[in-house]
Design a protein around this motif. Sequence first.
Motif, mmCIF file in Angstrom:
data_model
loop_
_atom_site.group_PDB
_atom_site.id
_atom_site.type_symbol
_atom_site.label_atom_id
_atom_site.label_comp_id
_atom_site.label_asym_id
_atom_site.label_seq_id
_atom_site.Cartn_x
_atom_site.Cartn_y
_atom_site.Cartn_z
ATOM 1 N N LEU A 186 99.296 -50.514 19.551
ATOM 2 C CA LEU A 186 99.326 -51.036 18.177
ATOM 3 C C LEU A 186 100.787 -51.224 17.803
ATOM 4 C CD1 LEU A 186 97.695 -51.556 15.465
ATOM 5 C CD2 LEU A 186 98.194 -49.169 14.940
ATOM 6 N N ARG A 187 101.155 -52.406 17.266
ATOM 7 C CA ARG A 187 102.543 -52.684 16.895
ATOM 8 C C ARG A 187 102.619 -52.987 15.386
ATOM 9 N NH1 ARG A 187 103.912 -55.853 20.797
ATOM 10 N NH2 ARG A 187 105.098 -54.265 21.927
ATOM 11 N N ILE A 188 103.538 -52.288 14.733
ATOM 12 C CA ILE A 188 103.759 -52.468 13.287
ATOM 13 C C ILE A 188 105.173 -53.025 13.101
ATOM 14 C CG2 ILE A 188 103.838 -51.317 11.045
ATOM 15 C CD1 ILE A 188 102.123 -49.082 12.336
ATOM 16 N N LEU A 218 101.250 -41.274 26.570
ATOM 17 C CA LEU A 218 101.286 -41.616 25.154
ATOM 18 C C LEU A 218 102.737 -41.884 24.774
ATOM 19 C CD1 LEU A 218 98.932 -38.822 23.751
ATOM 20 C CD2 LEU A 218 98.331 -41.214 24.136
ATOM 21 N N GLY A 219 102.989 -42.980 24.030
ATOM 22 C CA GLY A 219 104.368 -43.315 23.728
ATOM 23 C C GLY A 219 104.560 -43.972 22.379
ATOM 24 N N ILE A 220 105.790 -43.872 21.891
ATOM 25 C CA ILE A 220 106.226 -44.564 20.679
ATOM 26 C C ILE A 220 107.512 -45.309 21.019
ATOM 27 C CG2 ILE A 220 107.026 -44.341 18.297
ATOM 28 C CD1 ILE A 220 105.348 -41.872 18.004
ATOM 29 N N THR A 221 107.562 -46.601 20.672
ATOM 30 C CA THR A 221 108.732 -47.429 20.939
ATOM 31 C C THR A 221 109.185 -48.108 19.656
ATOM 32 O OG1 THR A 221 107.996 -47.869 23.199
ATOM 33 C CG2 THR A 221 109.640 -49.365 22.283
ATOM 34 N N PHE A 222 110.493 -48.101 19.427
ATOM 35 C CA PHE A 222 111.087 -48.810 18.304
ATOM 36 C C PHE A 222 111.868 -50.005 18.841
ATOM 37 C CE2 PHE A 222 110.378 -44.578 16.638
ATOM 38 C CZ PHE A 222 109.886 -44.838 15.365
ATOM 39 N N SER A 223 111.658 -51.161 18.200
ATOM 40 C CA SER A 223 112.290 -52.399 18.641
ATOM 41 C C SER A 223 113.118 -52.993 17.508
ATOM 42 C CB SER A 223 111.236 -53.425 19.086
ATOM 43 O OG SER A 223 110.420 -52.907 20.115
ATOM 44 N N ARG A 224 114.285 -53.533 17.864
ATOM 45 C CA ARG A 224 115.172 -54.165 16.908
ATOM 46 C C ARG A 224 115.447 -55.591 17.354
ATOM 47 N NH1 ARG A 224 117.471 -54.528 11.785
ATOM 48 N NH2 ARG A 224 119.536 -55.452 11.959
ATOM 49 N N SER A 225 115.216 -56.559 16.457
ATOM 50 C CA SER A 225 115.448 -57.963 16.781
ATOM 51 C C SER A 225 116.940 -58.248 16.918
ATOM 52 C CB SER A 225 114.866 -58.866 15.696
ATOM 53 O OG SER A 225 113.459 -58.752 15.632
ATOM 54 N N ALA A 235 110.280 -53.147 14.647
ATOM 55 C CA ALA A 235 108.865 -52.965 14.986
ATOM 56 C C ALA A 235 108.692 -51.600 15.632
ATOM 57 C CB ALA A 235 108.380 -54.065 15.920
ATOM 58 N N MET A 236 107.544 -50.990 15.398
ATOM 59 C CA MET A 236 107.192 -49.719 16.023
ATOM 60 C C MET A 236 105.880 -49.900 16.787
ATOM 61 S SD MET A 236 106.419 -45.958 14.330
ATOM 62 C CE MET A 236 104.830 -46.475 13.644
ATOM 63 N N SER A 237 105.875 -49.498 18.056
ATOM 64 C CA SER A 237 104.696 -49.627 18.908
ATOM 65 C C SER A 237 104.187 -48.257 19.325
ATOM 66 C CB SER A 237 105.022 -50.451 20.159
ATOM 67 O OG SER A 237 105.577 -51.703 19.819
ATOM 68 N N ILE A 238 102.880 -48.081 19.265
ATOM 69 C CA ILE A 238 102.223 -46.863 19.731
ATOM 70 C C ILE A 238 101.335 -47.249 20.906
ATOM 71 C CG2 ILE A 238 100.712 -44.944 19.112
ATOM 72 C CD1 ILE A 238 101.483 -45.464 16.175
ATOM 73 N N THR A 239 101.550 -46.619 22.073
ATOM 74 C CA THR A 239 100.848 -47.033 23.286
ATOM 75 C C THR A 239 100.093 -45.872 23.941
ATOM 76 O OG1 THR A 239 102.833 -46.631 24.623
ATOM 77 C CG2 THR A 239 102.507 -48.862 23.775
#
Length: 222
Positions: free
Chosen positions: A218-220, A63-70, A23-27
């Motif tokens: 927003l999370r994709i 402003l941030g971008i986060t990448f998440s791995r299950s 998932a990629m989150s933009i905050t």
Amino acid sequence: PQSPQHQSPLIPSPILSTGSSWAMSITYSGIANGENLHLPYADNETNPLISDSVRDDHIPLTLGITFSRSIDKHWRVDVGIRYERMTSDILTGNTYVARSRHQLVQYVTFPVGLSWHQPLARRFSTYLSASVSFSLPLHSTLESVWLMDGKPYQPTSSRLHPPVQWAAGISGGLQYDLTPHLGLFAEPGLNYHFGGSSDNVRTWNTEHPFNLSIPLGLRISF
């Protein structure tokens, strides 16, 4: 018993697609405006007799971008990058003669964390997160100008050298899924900043090391 094709409609649908492991989150968080500063009244006769100093450290703009791995059904590892912009305004003197300073401090921050996600109902989910972050200073400046009876004189600009900074935080989020792969979320959190004190550079984080932030994003998932 019900057949697999006719399960109860009360069973909530999953938050994200079962095939989504990333998932990629933009905050975004923060506000750009501060309060108006006021100095005591004086004129050319009372000027030497009265003076004050007032300061306003504005809430950081982030402003941030986060990448998440299950890792499994509930747990995710989060890594990201954020841009943080902190401004402060300082007035010293009185309404007749004063020195006005505007401070701009910028950081690039690298957070790493762990989050636990849980479906609530159709299209809604919640999660809890814990993280640590390391911040490196970017180009930062202090602009100064003298004000004489409302007119600016002798503007100057100098480079600031804020220290590196560490922080730790916990947060809780609520997400609403527009589609199985796209969601909107709010993520209020408590953060503690340490290792960033400096005699020459004061910011919102140094004046309020323990603070609350409410990022929206927003999370994709993919």
